[in-house]
Design a protein around this motif. Sequence first.
Motif, PDB file in Angstrom:
ATOM      1  N   MET A   1       0.855  -1.189   0.000  1.00  0.00           N
ATOM      2  CA  MET A   1       0.000   0.000   0.000  1.00  0.00           C
ATOM      3  C   MET A   1       0.890   1.239   0.000  1.00  0.00           C
ATOM      4  N   THR A   2       0.721   2.134  -0.933  1.00  0.00           N
ATOM      5  CA  THR A   2       1.585   3.290  -1.044  1.00  0.00           C
ATOM      6  C   THR A   2       1.086   4.438  -0.189  1.00  0.00           C
ATOM      7  N   SER A   3       1.961   5.417   0.039  1.00  0.00           N
ATOM      8  CA  SER A   3       1.545   6.580   0.827  1.00  0.00           C
ATOM      9  C   SER A   3       0.425   7.346   0.132  1.00  0.00           C
ATOM     10  N   ASP A   4       0.395   7.322  -1.228  1.00  0.00           N
ATOM     11  CA  ASP A   4      -0.704   7.986  -1.938  1.00  0.00           C
ATOM     12  C   ASP A   4      -2.034   7.327  -1.599  1.00  0.00           C
ATOM     13  N   THR A   5      -2.037   5.995  -1.518  1.00  0.00           N
ATOM     14  CA  THR A   5      -3.263   5.288  -1.171  1.00  0.00           C
ATOM     15  C   THR A   5      -3.708   5.644   0.232  1.00  0.00           C
ATOM     16  N   VAL A   6      -2.752   5.706   1.158  1.00  0.00           N
ATOM     17  CA  VAL A   6      -3.092   6.023   2.538  1.00  0.00           C
ATOM     18  C   VAL A   6      -3.767   7.387   2.637  1.00  0.00           C
ATOM     19  N   SER A   7      -3.336   8.350   1.833  1.00  0.00           N
ATOM     20  CA  SER A   7      -3.861   9.709   1.955  1.00  0.00           C
ATOM     21  C   SER A   7      -5.295   9.843   1.485  1.00  0.00           C
ATOM     22  N   ASP A   8      -5.819   8.846   0.768  1.00  0.00           N
ATOM     23  CA  ASP A   8      -7.208   8.976   0.305  1.00  0.00           C
ATOM     24  C   ASP A   8      -8.090   7.815   0.756  1.00  0.00           C
ATOM     25  N   LEU A   9      -7.728   7.165   1.836  1.00  0.00           N
ATOM     26  CA  LEU A   9      -8.578   6.097   2.351  1.00  0.00           C
ATOM     27  C   LEU A   9      -9.908   6.656   2.837  1.00  0.00           C
ATOM     28  N   PRO A  10     -11.010   5.940   2.631  1.00  0.00           N
ATOM     29  CA  PRO A  10     -12.279   6.347   3.241  1.00  0.00           C
ATOM     30  C   PRO A  10     -12.220   6.184   4.753  1.00  0.00           C
ATOM     31  N   PRO A 129       3.165  -4.491   6.246  1.00  0.00           N
ATOM     32  CA  PRO A 129       2.437  -4.983   5.069  1.00  0.00           C
ATOM     33  C   PRO A 129       1.793  -6.347   5.274  1.00  0.00           C
ATOM     34  N   GLU A 130       2.221  -7.114   6.283  1.00  0.00           N
ATOM     35  CA  GLU A 130       1.613  -8.421   6.510  1.00  0.00           C
ATOM     36  C   GLU A 130       0.331  -8.331   7.336  1.00  0.00           C
ATOM     37  N   ALA A 131       0.015  -7.164   7.840  1.00  0.00           N
ATOM     38  CA  ALA A 131      -1.146  -7.006   8.713  1.00  0.00           C
ATOM     39  C   ALA A 131      -2.432  -6.859   7.903  1.00  0.00           C
ATOM     40  N   LEU A 132      -3.547  -7.170   8.553  1.00  0.00           N
ATOM     41  CA  LEU A 132      -4.879  -6.914   7.996  1.00  0.00           C
ATOM     42  C   LEU A 132      -5.561  -5.768   8.737  1.00  0.00           C
ATOM     43  N   ILE A 133      -5.069  -5.470   9.941  1.00  0.00           N
ATOM     44  CA  ILE A 133      -5.655  -4.412  10.772  1.00  0.00           C
ATOM     45  C   ILE A 133      -4.517  -3.585  11.358  1.00  0.00           C
ATOM     46  N   TRP A 134      -4.698  -2.263  11.340  1.00  0.00           N
ATOM     47  CA  TRP A 134      -3.779  -1.339  11.997  1.00  0.00           C
ATOM     48  C   TRP A 134      -4.616  -0.575  13.008  1.00  0.00           C
ATOM     49  N   ARG A 135      -4.222  -0.649  14.272  1.00  0.00           N
ATOM     50  CA  ARG A 135      -5.119  -0.208  15.337  1.00  0.00           C
ATOM     51  C   ARG A 135      -4.415   0.691  16.336  1.00  0.00           C
ATOM     52  N   SER A 175      -3.399 -12.953  14.365  1.00  0.00           N
ATOM     53  CA  SER A 175      -2.178 -12.244  14.756  1.00  0.00           C
ATOM     54  C   SER A 175      -1.827 -11.129  13.783  1.00  0.00           C
ATOM     55  N   ARG A 176      -2.625 -10.960  12.759  1.00  0.00           N
ATOM     56  CA  ARG A 176      -2.290  -9.966  11.724  1.00  0.00           C
ATOM     57  C   ARG A 176      -2.859  -8.587  12.065  1.00  0.00           C
ATOM     58  N   VAL A 177      -2.670  -8.196  13.321  1.00  0.00           N
ATOM     59  CA  VAL A 177      -3.125  -6.903  13.831  1.00  0.00           C
ATOM     60  C   VAL A 177      -1.902  -6.133  14.321  1.00  0.00           C
ATOM     61  N   ALA A 178      -1.677  -4.959  13.771  1.00  0.00           N
ATOM     62  CA  ALA A 178      -0.576  -4.109  14.199  1.00  0.00           C
ATOM     63  C   ALA A 178      -1.113  -3.032  15.140  1.00  0.00           C
ATOM     64  N   LEU A 179      -0.586  -2.983  16.358  1.00  0.00           N
ATOM     65  CA  LEU A 179      -0.980  -1.953  17.321  1.00  0.00           C
ATOM     66  C   LEU A 179      -0.065  -0.741  17.176  1.00  0.00           C
ATOM     67  N   ILE A 180      -0.678   0.433  17.098  1.00  0.00           N
ATOM     68  CA  ILE A 180       0.057   1.675  16.888  1.00  0.00           C
ATOM     69  C   ILE A 180      -0.102   2.537  18.143  1.00  0.00           C
ATOM     70  N   PRO A 181       0.944   2.689  18.964  1.00  0.00           N
ATOM     71  CA  PRO A 181       0.811   3.465  20.207  1.00  0.00           C
ATOM     72  C   PRO A 181       0.481   4.937  19.935  1.00  0.00           C
ATOM     73  N   LEU A 182      -0.486   5.453  20.678  1.00  0.00           N
ATOM     74  CA  LEU A 182      -0.851   6.859  20.645  1.00  0.00           C
ATOM     75  C   LEU A 182      -0.642   7.440  22.044  1.00  0.00           C
ATOM     76  N   PRO A 183      -0.571   8.753  22.172  1.00  0.00           N
ATOM     77  CA  PRO A 183      -0.300   9.343  23.490  1.00  0.00           C
ATOM     78  C   PRO A 183      -1.393   9.036  24.514  1.00  0.00           C
ATOM     79  N   GLY A 184      -0.976   8.890  25.762  1.00  0.00           N
ATOM     80  CA  GLY A 184      -1.911   8.766  26.866  1.00  0.00           C
ATOM     81  C   GLY A 184      -2.982   7.717  26.639  1.00  0.00           C
ATOM     82  N   GLN A 185      -4.225   8.116  26.909  1.00  0.00           N
ATOM     83  CA  GLN A 185      -5.381   7.237  26.714  1.00  0.00           C
ATOM     84  C   GLN A 185      -6.234   7.690  25.535  1.00  0.00           C
ATOM     85  N   HIS A 186      -5.615   8.410  24.596  1.00  0.00           N
ATOM     86  CA  HIS A 186      -6.363   8.948  23.455  1.00  0.00           C
ATOM     87  C   HIS A 186      -7.199   7.882  22.754  1.00  0.00           C
ATOM     88  N   ALA A 187      -6.660   6.669  22.629  1.00  0.00           N
ATOM     89  CA  ALA A 187      -7.299   5.627  21.826  1.00  0.00           C
ATOM     90  C   ALA A 187      -8.524   5.008  22.487  1.00  0.00           C
TER      91      ALA A 187
END
Length: 210
Positions: A1-10, A129-135, A175-187
């Motif tokens: 998935m390219t950065s261009d694709t990321v910028s226009d995701l629904p 790229p191996e993930a199905l979910i980014w969370r 297991s194909r879930v990537a966790l993305i840390p965000l500040p504090g308890q924002h998530a």
Amino acid sequence: MTSDTVSDLPIILLAAGQSRRMRGADKLLEEVDGLPLLRRQAELASAVTTGPVLVALPPAPHPRYRSLDALAVDRVPVADADEGMNASLRTAFAALPRGAPAAMLLLADLPELTKEDLRVVLQAIDLKPEALIWRGATEDGKPGHPIVFAAPLFEAFASLQGDGGGREVVAKAGSRVALIPLPGQHARRDLDTPEDWAAWRAERAARNSR
């Protein structure tokens, strides 16, 4: 998935719940940063993508529609919203544009999320790229929102029932879930009762006065 694709995701914004625990008030119309919370969240979503922003709403007429006036978002009425969150997920994922490689799911009642938080999750898609979910996750590693689902998972939303909030679809990813840390308890910091709102506003005022 390219950065261009990321910028226009629904982006799907879930806003069809009934705020039952607010005892007559509507948590999505509570003011945050000078705006109704729902409008704030819709503006955040619109700021981080050039793709469509789909807002799942109760059937019209409803005061939440007015809070979105003049915003270029797609209003998606959920006819069976009383059923629970999965009705919103079924309806919103069915309304996604054909060919979308992934979609971000955003809850409308997380007032600490920022544009930068959403961008961090979107930008992480290329890193796993191996993930199905980014969370998005809290700083102590608890999974939360926003969540980006890859297109192979979209079909699973069509059969959801009840109020599981899509947990069944997350489970399918294994297991194909990537966790993305965000500040504090924002998530995860949601505000469901008048007491929650009062406590959060007091905390915020104390932080701002330091």
